[in-house]
Design a protein around this motif. Structure first.
Motif, mmCIF file in Angstrom:
data_model
loop_
_atom_site.group_PDB
_atom_site.id
_atom_site.type_symbol
_atom_site.label_atom_id
_atom_site.label_comp_id
_atom_site.label_asym_id
_atom_site.label_seq_id
_atom_site.Cartn_x
_atom_site.Cartn_y
_atom_site.Cartn_z
ATOM 1 N N ALA A 128 -11.944 -1.776 -8.154
ATOM 2 C CA ALA A 128 -11.207 -0.604 -7.972
ATOM 3 C C ALA A 128 -10.658 -0.444 -6.376
ATOM 4 O O ALA A 128 -9.693 -0.319 -6.161
ATOM 5 N N LEU A 129 -11.686 -1.083 -5.655
ATOM 6 C CA LEU A 129 -11.498 -0.958 -4.051
ATOM 7 C C LEU A 129 -10.421 -2.061 -3.562
ATOM 8 O O LEU A 129 -9.474 -1.840 -2.757
ATOM 9 N N CYS A 158 -7.856 -3.513 -5.575
ATOM 10 C CA CYS A 158 -7.025 -2.764 -5.988
ATOM 11 C C CYS A 158 -6.178 -1.774 -5.168
ATOM 12 O O CYS A 158 -4.990 -1.698 -5.277
ATOM 13 N N ALA A 159 -7.128 -0.884 -4.877
ATOM 14 C CA ALA A 159 -6.517 0.195 -3.914
ATOM 15 C C ALA A 159 -6.308 -0.132 -2.579
ATOM 16 O O ALA A 159 -5.874 0.573 -1.638
ATOM 17 N N GLY A 160 -6.578 -1.297 -2.106
ATOM 18 C CA GLY A 160 -6.501 -1.893 -0.648
ATOM 19 C C GLY A 160 -7.439 -1.318 0.409
ATOM 20 O O GLY A 160 -6.999 -1.001 1.406
ATOM 21 N N ALA A 161 -8.599 -1.005 -0.329
ATOM 22 C CA ALA A 161 -9.580 -0.249 0.823
ATOM 23 C C ALA A 161 -10.837 -1.260 1.206
ATOM 24 O O ALA A 161 -11.768 -0.882 0.569
ATOM 25 N N ARG A 211 -1.145 -10.063 -2.137
ATOM 26 C CA ARG A 211 -1.225 -9.071 -3.026
ATOM 27 C C ARG A 211 -1.846 -9.798 -4.542
ATOM 28 O O ARG A 211 -2.572 -9.251 -5.196
ATOM 29 N N ARG A 240 -5.599 -10.455 -4.104
ATOM 30 C CA ARG A 240 -6.175 -9.279 -4.342
ATOM 31 C C ARG A 240 -6.393 -8.912 -6.012
ATOM 32 O O ARG A 240 -7.307 -8.387 -6.303
#
Length: 469
Positions: free
Chosen positions: A361-362, A364-367, A439, A442
């Motif tokens: 999840a992180l 994909c969220a770029g975090a 992208r 990731r």
């Protein structure tokens, strides 16, 4: 715990068992440490020996293949000839092979040294787990196995960091050679300590080594493992596919031969009747899916560098929360085991699945700045699950077969690593091939993390059912 009689456990515990454990854990530490430490030193080796990329890949794959193929044989040698004797011999062999690697004048000689390292590591490593099973009473096994699991965490962290430090510092001008020669002072102290502190243990009924069975198994496992290690690197040439196909009849022939040996009253390398225990089959199946995490290390390194633009040092430091969790998790294992019993392994794997879902999840969220917490959860879950899963396996067999069970468990882990890297690594590369955008890298990392999580969820389900007693 099975109801099988264990005479050695009924006897008074060895008074030197905790000092002996320190020596045994040295034999547990060295094989994975030398895998991780060499990964970091590969660029320096290529430069120093003017080696091609194919040769540098062989430095890794030859060690991994030799280790995986020889593990069951190594465990059986301890059962037949004495675990203390075989452990000390394997450690001496590992020291000689390490010196060979550290002094290698050419890439070819380094590859030969790595082959010898893998074989001697596979002779040494199963004796640690088998001896723990033999010398510790049931009330202390959880604590001893937790330290066994923590040792793997120490190897994963220490290997990455120690390799970088040694190559950078180049003590006495040794450069990359120091990553092999560092083993020698450890072994010089460990071998005499093993001879003094370890209690000898072996199978009650001695027999001859099953040489035809060992050769058939080695051929079958080589045909399976080598393509899985080398196939992706070489874009799956025909010989990889041919070996994979050949592995099935070879392993079938091995199994038929072992059944005939047991029926004739011989001493087979692997006891088919032992694998008839349904609980052992389930725990070995769980072990196979459990080590899919090996693929995560591969894709995480690519994600850090190609997806986030970090350098190699930053990528190595980024995995530290996982290593810290892997080191600390086993130390909490005994307390969790008192509450969860035989479901401790499943509980640890569920924690890993949660961490992997958070990582995906992180990503994909770029975090990426929040990755430390889920990485720690993954490491802690792995550290909790590993010793518990090992005990689920070895508790299904009598102490006299502890070496065989240890070899089976460790070989299953190694084959699992090869399969998961080939399949999940291939999935990642199909989404993010060389030159892919950050992208896509990731996205590939997120998908691969979920695939690892799915494999671990399956492993947790297999180990959740209460084991037979």
């Amino acid at each position: 715990m099975t109801t099988l009689t264990r005479a050695s456990e009924a006897a008074a515990p060895d008074t030197r068992r905790w000092l002996a454990l320190v020596v045994l854990l040295t034999g547990t530490l060295l094989p994975p440490l030398d895998f991780f430490i060499v990964n970091v030193a590969l660029p320096a080796m290529r430069t120093g020996l003017q080696a091609s990329s194919d040769v540098s890949q062989l430095v890794i794959s030859v060690y991994a293949a030799a280790y995986a193929v020889t593990l069951i044989l190594g465990g059986r040698l301890g059962d037949l000839y004495g675990r203390k004797r075989v452990f000390a011999g394997g450690m001496v062999g590992f020291g000689i092979a390490s010196a060979w690697c550290g002094l290698a004048p050419s890439p070819g000689m380094l590859v030969v040294g790595r082959l010898l390292q893998g074989i001697s590591a596979a002779i040494m490593a199963p004796q640690s787990l088998a001896s723990i099973h033999a010398i510790f009473p049931a009330s202390e096994k959880n604590r001893a196995l937790s330290l066994y699991g923590a040792t793997f965490g120490l190897a994963s962290v220490g290997g990455q960091l120690l390799g970088g430090v040694l190559v950078s510092a180049s003590p006495w001008g040794l450069g990359w050679r120091s990553v092999f020669l560092i083993n020698l002072p450890i072994i010089v102290f460990a071998v005499p300590a093993a001879l003094v502190l370890l209690r000898e243990s072996r199978a009650e009924r001695s027999g001859r080594l099953d040489v035809p069975g060992a050769l058939l198994l080695a051929a079958g496992l080589l045909a399976l493992v080598v393509p899985l290690i080398e196939g992706r690197e070489h874009h799956w040439p025909w010989w990889c596919l041919a070996l994979l196909i050949l592995s099935t009849p070879l392993l079938w022939a091995f199994w038929r031969y072992e059944k005939a040996q047991e029926l004739a009253g011989g001493t087979p390398l692997v006891l088919p009747s032992l694998l008839a225990v349904s609980g052992l089959r389930r725990s070995l199946a769980s072990t196979f899916f459990f080590y899919s995490l090996a693929a995560f290390f591969l894709v995480f390194a690519v994600y850090e560098q190609a997806g986030l633009g970090h350098d190699a040092l930053a990528a190595g430091l980024a995995i530290l929360p996982l290593g810290i969790g892997f080191f600390l998790g086993p130390l909490c294992g005994p307390r969790i085991a008192r509450r969860m019993g035989s479901r401790t392994a499943a509980a640890g794997m569920i924690l890993e699945v949660l961490g992997l879902a958070m990582v995906a999840a992180l990503a994909c969220a770029g975090a990426p700045s929040w990755l430390a917490l889920p990485l720690f959860l993954i490491g802690a879950g792995q550290g909790i699950a590993l010793p518990a899963l090992v005990r689920l396996n070895v508790d299904h067999v009598e102490t006299r077969w502890a070496g065989l069970a240890s070899g089976l468990v460790t070989a299953t882990l190694q084959i699992s690593a090869a399969v998961s890297v080939a399949m999940i690594g291939g999935l990642f590369i199909s989404i993010a091939p060389d030159g892919a955008s950050a992208r896509d890298v990731r996205l590939g990392f997120a998908v691969a993390s979920l695939a690892v999580g799915a494999a671990l969820a399956l492993a947790a389900g297999l180990s959740w059912k209460r084991q037979e007693t």
